[in-house]
Design a protein around this motif. Structure first.
Motif, PDB file in Angstrom:
ATOM      1  N   ILE A  58       0.879   6.850   2.088  1.00 28.18           N
ATOM      2  CA  ILE A  58       0.875   5.433   1.695  1.00 28.18           C
ATOM      3  C   ILE A  58      -0.135   4.676   2.565  1.00 28.18           C
ATOM      4  O   ILE A  58      -0.938   3.897   2.070  1.00 28.18           O
ATOM      5  CB  ILE A  58       2.292   4.797   1.852  1.00 28.18           C
ATOM      6  CG1 ILE A  58       3.322   5.496   0.973  1.00 28.18           C
ATOM      7  CG2 ILE A  58       2.266   3.288   1.623  1.00 28.18           C
ATOM      8  CD1 ILE A  58       3.361   5.118  -0.459  1.00 28.18           C
ATOM      9  N   LEU A  59      -0.091   4.981   3.873  1.00 27.03           N
ATOM     10  CA  LEU A  59      -1.047   4.325   4.770  1.00 27.03           C
ATOM     11  C   LEU A  59      -2.480   4.761   4.413  1.00 27.03           C
ATOM     12  O   LEU A  59      -3.397   3.948   4.435  1.00 27.03           O
ATOM     13  CB  LEU A  59      -0.725   4.637   6.231  1.00 27.03           C
ATOM     14  CG  LEU A  59       0.591   4.041   6.761  1.00 27.03           C
ATOM     15  CD1 LEU A  59       0.830   4.446   8.201  1.00 27.03           C
ATOM     16  CD2 LEU A  59       0.598   2.527   6.643  1.00 27.03           C
TER      17      LEU A  59
ATOM     18  N   LEU B 454      -1.146  -5.878  -3.027  1.00 29.46           N
ATOM     19  CA  LEU B 454      -1.035  -5.294  -1.686  1.00 29.46           C
ATOM     20  C   LEU B 454      -0.612  -6.381  -0.685  1.00 29.46           C
ATOM     21  O   LEU B 454       0.292  -6.162   0.140  1.00 29.46           O
ATOM     22  CB  LEU B 454      -2.375  -4.681  -1.260  1.00 29.46           C
ATOM     23  CG  LEU B 454      -2.417  -4.054   0.136  1.00 29.46           C
ATOM     24  CD1 LEU B 454      -1.510  -2.851   0.227  1.00 29.46           C
ATOM     25  CD2 LEU B 454      -3.832  -3.644   0.504  1.00 29.46           C
ATOM     26  N   GLY B 545       3.760  -0.396  11.925  1.00 30.35           N
ATOM     27  CA  GLY B 545       3.803   0.706  10.949  1.00 30.35           C
ATOM     28  C   GLY B 545       4.866   0.444   9.897  1.00 30.35           C
ATOM     29  O   GLY B 545       4.641   0.680   8.701  1.00 30.35           O
ATOM     30  N   LEU B 548       3.518  -2.079   7.411  1.00 27.80           N
ATOM     31  CA  LEU B 548       2.504  -1.487   6.521  1.00 27.80           C
ATOM     32  C   LEU B 548       3.150  -0.526   5.514  1.00 27.80           C
ATOM     33  O   LEU B 548       2.637  -0.329   4.419  1.00 27.80           O
ATOM     34  CB  LEU B 548       1.443  -0.753   7.340  1.00 27.80           C
ATOM     35  CG  LEU B 548       0.461  -1.650   8.107  1.00 27.80           C
ATOM     36  CD1 LEU B 548      -0.477  -0.805   8.934  1.00 27.80           C
ATOM     37  CD2 LEU B 548      -0.340  -2.526   7.147  1.00 27.80           C
ATOM     38  N   SER B 549       4.279   0.042   5.906  1.00 30.48           N
ATOM     39  CA  SER B 549       4.961   0.990   5.029  1.00 30.48           C
ATOM     40  C   SER B 549       5.407   0.340   3.710  1.00 30.48           C
ATOM     41  O   SER B 549       5.597   1.019   2.704  1.00 30.48           O
ATOM     42  CB  SER B 549       6.157   1.568   5.771  1.00 30.48           C
ATOM     43  OG  SER B 549       6.811   2.498   4.992  1.00 30.48           O
ATOM     44  N   ALA B 551       3.664  -1.186   1.872  1.00 33.00           N
ATOM     45  CA  ALA B 551       2.572  -1.039   0.896  1.00 33.00           C
ATOM     46  C   ALA B 551       2.985  -0.075  -0.213  1.00 33.00           C
ATOM     47  O   ALA B 551       2.401  -0.083  -1.294  1.00 33.00           O
ATOM     48  CB  ALA B 551       1.326  -0.536   1.603  1.00 33.00           C
ATOM     49  N   ARG B 552       4.015   0.743   0.054  1.00 31.16           N
ATOM     50  CA  ARG B 552       4.466   1.690  -0.976  1.00 31.16           C
ATOM     51  C   ARG B 552       4.978   0.959  -2.219  1.00 31.16           C
ATOM     52  O   ARG B 552       4.951   1.508  -3.310  1.00 31.16           O
ATOM     53  CB  ARG B 552       5.507   2.663  -0.430  1.00 31.16           C
ATOM     54  CG  ARG B 552       6.867   2.062  -0.140  1.00 31.16           C
ATOM     55  CD  ARG B 552       7.779   3.038   0.521  1.00 31.16           C
ATOM     56  NE  ARG B 552       7.266   3.446   1.817  1.00 31.16           N
ATOM     57  CZ  ARG B 552       7.169   4.706   2.208  1.00 31.16           C
ATOM     58  NH1 ARG B 552       7.559   5.664   1.407  1.00 31.16           N
ATOM     59  NH2 ARG B 552       6.707   5.004   3.390  1.00 31.16           N
ATOM     60  N   MET B 554       3.542  -1.556  -3.541  1.00 35.55           N
ATOM     61  CA  MET B 554       2.337  -1.733  -4.350  1.00 35.55           C
ATOM     62  C   MET B 554       1.860  -0.386  -4.910  1.00 35.55           C
ATOM     63  O   MET B 554       1.575  -0.268  -6.098  1.00 35.55           O
ATOM     64  CB  MET B 554       1.254  -2.371  -3.477  1.00 35.55           C
ATOM     65  CG  MET B 554      -0.068  -2.580  -4.142  1.00 35.55           C
ATOM     66  SD  MET B 554      -1.083  -1.111  -4.078  1.00 35.55           S
ATOM     67  CE  MET B 554      -1.998  -1.386  -2.612  1.00 35.55           C
TER      68      MET B 554
END
Lengths: 71, 639
Positions: A58-59, B454, B545, B548-549, B551-552, B554
């Motif tokens: 994902i990152l 995002l 982190g 940002l995770s 983002a899954r 999206m």
């Protein structure tokens, strides 16, 4: 040329993290399958454990998007 | 939500101890616990030992329970459960040997029936392996009836080697001097079954020929080895017809016995279990010469009812004392979770985690709010939402009796509603089909506005993770944990500082904010190190982190949009309406199947790993009240 390098970089971001996730999931998956065979009640936990390494890809995906969109 | 607990001590007269225990058992409220060391100081408490007759009853009950549980494995569960009429159970009766005699007879009978059934099933499956041969050769058996003093043998010959049969016939005719008969029949596409009959006198010669030429005889099961081939075949056909009926008779007998005994035994198992539990509880009782003490926990909301009922029943002979919960005891306090009706189905997802500590927070209400939202955001398609809603409706009727499935269906009902709402906001109805029907995106077009999506996902992540920190902060304030309050506050401030630095470095904020960010970092970082140690610093990096995770949301959302796009495009490419609908439906069905599992797993993961880690403290003891399995049945221990 620049466009090709950007595309390659984005592809690399996805590919490497994808491989890393796949490797981690393969290890968790095989151990998890063993655990489920012995204790079926841990099935739910194993599914969640399987989803944990997905953060890497994902990152990677986020980085790829950032590269492509030029963020 | 975690219920407030009361630490209580029940004190009463030794003479009525058993009665009080049985009463507490039927009340099913008290979580009985070992009396803490500090409470023993000053008074000469001692464990009240079981009396000789009680030990005998307990041991007998344990033995009987084991036997009855084994017996239950031999019975089938009948569909209808009768209403129990037994309201009292004379415990002392179980000490007599006679009480088990009926069950011993039943056990012997059941074991015999099971043994016979498994033998018959084994024999039937053996005969089924000869199905091809029996089916092929059975018609010949009637032709062969009436022959005496003859020997018969069966052969299987490959169809492509059928030429060998006339040659064999010539040789056998020579050996038997014409005294033979041969019957052929096709067994299947590949082989031919042959039965050869001849006078017994020529047996040696014929078998010698078959062995010399490498023609293999049909090998029959060991049970039929001693019989001539023809007789064995006849017997096998007869047995194959008889065995299913015999098995059916056994099944009918097992069903009859199960109808008669299953619920009786189940009731007795429950009663015995209750009885053993009562004896075990006696182990937790302490006492002096004249009174007994029971220590335990009850949810605070249950305490008034427990006190008033005990007062009503025992008057002043039994007293309940509420004690103060000491700081060092927090870890030992049992955790009872009670949630509103709407939140309760989500408890199913908390079962995979260990229970929270008493001084922690039950995250189920937050899961109930955010899980369906994340699910809807990821799937976000009106069409898919409607399909899930229909599936939930269909399964609802089918699984009315199964509580776990019902809970899951309630969760997915909410998820489907959010999927429809987000589908409407994203203008998606089976992908871009909505656009063609005049439904336009209101918030954003997920297929095109990837950057916007995002930012939305990361924004949700920031909000969710911060909420986790705020919950932790409120909880720390509630429990007066000064160090944790400072640690969480500085983590929140540090997180904001990091965003400030990122925004200033990437040009979203003026460069002046950069120095503000650096100064704040210099102040906050040592505070985190001092209050939470090096782990606090690592946790902070982990939080980035964690954010940002999200983002899954999206990534999976875009993947879902692309799948629907592919489904519709492939459907169009067929150039035929009917075929197009079929192709598109198959891919949409695949997408919905993935769409049910993937968003559910990913949403759960976001909660378990990203959100809960900010405030959830596992390691609590589950509140397990001293509860009667068979309510309404009185256990008469002292007569």
């Amino acid at each position: 040329m620049e466009k090709a390098i950007i595309a390659l970089a984005a592809a690399m971001a996805i590919a490497v993290t994808g491989l890393a996730t796949a490797w981690a999931q393969s290890r968790i998956g095989s151990a998890g399958a063993g655990a489920v065979a012995e204790k079926p009640e841990v099935g739910g936990t194993i599914i969640i454990l399987m989803a944990i390494p997905e953060t890497m890809v994902i990152l990677g995906f986020v980085v790829a998007i950032m590269i492509i969109l030029g963020i | 939500m975690i219920q407030k607990m009361s630490k209580i001590q029940i004190i009463g007269s030794r003479r009525i101890m058993e009665e009080v225990i049985e009463f507490l058992h039927s009340m099913s409220m008290l979580h009985v616990d070992i009396i803490p060391e500090d409470m023993r100081e000053g008074i000469s408490y001692h464990i009240i030992p079981l009396q000789r007759d009680e030990i005998a009853i307990k041991e007998r009950a344990e033995k009987m329970l084991k036997k009855l549980k084994d017996l239950m494995l031999l019975l089938y569960q009948p569909s209808a459960q009768p209403v129990s009429r037994e309201k009292r159970f004379i415990v002392t009766n179980i000490v007599s040997e006679g009480v088990m005699s009926d069950y011993n007879i039943l056990e012997a009978k059941l074991r015999e029936l099971h043994k016979k059934r498994s033998e018959l099933t084994e024999r039937l499956s053996l005969l089924e392996r000869y199905e091809r041969i029996l089916k092929g050769l059975a018609p010949l058996i009637s032709k062969l009836s009436g022959f005496k003093n003859i020997e018969s043998t069966g052969l299987i010959i490959d169809r492509d080697k059928a030429g060998v049969i006339p040659l064999m016939e010539v040789e056998i005719s020579r050996i038997t001097e014409g005294g033979y008969q041969i019957f052929k029949r096709e067994l299947d596409e590949k082989s031919i079954g042959v039965i050869l009959t001849y006078q017994k006198d020529y047996d040696e010669g014929v078998r010698g020929l078959l062995s010399e030429e490498g023609i293999s005889e049909i090998k029959l099961p060991a049970d039929y080895a001693g019989l001539p081939f023809f007789d064995a075949l006849k017997e096998m056909v007869r047995k194959k017809e008889e065995i299913p009926k015999e098995i059916m008779d056994i099944e009918a007998e097992l069903n009859r016995l199960s109808d008669e005994w299953y619920w009786k035994i189940e009731e007795l198992i429950d009663v015995l279990q209750d009885l053993i539990d009562e004896f075990k509880t006696l182990d937790y009782c302490t006492g002096t010469k004249y009174c007994f003490f029971i220590f335990g926990w009850v949810p605070k909301s249950y305490l008034p009812k427990l006190s008033s009922t005990i007062k009503e029943r025992f008057d002043d002979k039994v007293v309940i004392r509420e004690l103060e919960i000491m700081g060092e005891e927090i870890e030992r306090v049992p955790v009872s979770i009670k949630n509103p009706k709407l939140v309760k189905p989500f408890e199913i997802f908390m079962r995979v985690l260990p229970p929270p500590r008493y001084d922690s927070i039950d995250p189920t209400p937050f899961l109930a709010i955010f899980f369906p939202v994340f699910f809807g955001l990821i799937l976000g398609d009106m069409g898919h939402g409607i399909v899930i809603l229909i599936i939930v409706g269909l399964l609802w009727r089918k699984y009315k009796e199964r509580a776990v499935v019902q809970d899951l269906l309630k969760v997915f009902f909410l998820c489907s509603i959010y999927t429809i709402i987000f589908g409407f906001l994203f203008g998606e109805f089976f992908g871009e089909l909505g656009e063609r029907l005049g439904i336009h995106p209101i918030v954003l077009n997920r297929g095109k506005a990837i950057k916007g999506f995002l930012i939305l996902a990361i924004g949700i992540g920031i909000g969710h993770v911060l909420l986790g920190f705020i919950i932790s902060l409120i909880n720390s304030i509630r429990w007066h944990k000064g160090r944790e309050i400072i640690g969480t506050l500085s983590s929140i401030a540090m997180l904001f500082t990091l965003f400030l630095l990122i925004a200033a470095l990437s040009g979203y904020l003026p460069k002046g904010f950069l120095s503000v960010g650096i100064i704040l970092t210099i102040i906050l970082f040592p505070i985190i190190l001092l209050s939470e140690g090096i782990i606090g610093a690592i946790e902070l990096i982990k939080s980035i982190g964690n954010i940002l995770s999200y983002a899954r949301i999206m990534a999976l959302g875009v993947a879902s949009v692309m799948m629907t796009l592919v489904a519709n495009k492939l459907g169009e490419m067929t150039g035929n309406i009917v075929l197009g609908i079929i192709v598109a439906s198959i891919i949409h069905a695949l997408n919905i199947t993935i769409g049910i599992f993937s968003p559910a797993i990913q949403s759960l993961r976001l909660h378990y790993v990203e959100f809960f880690s900010k405030f959830y403290k596992p390691g609590g003891r589950k509140y397990a009240p001293f509860k009667k399995t068979r309510g309404g049945v009185r256990l008469w221990r002292r007569l």
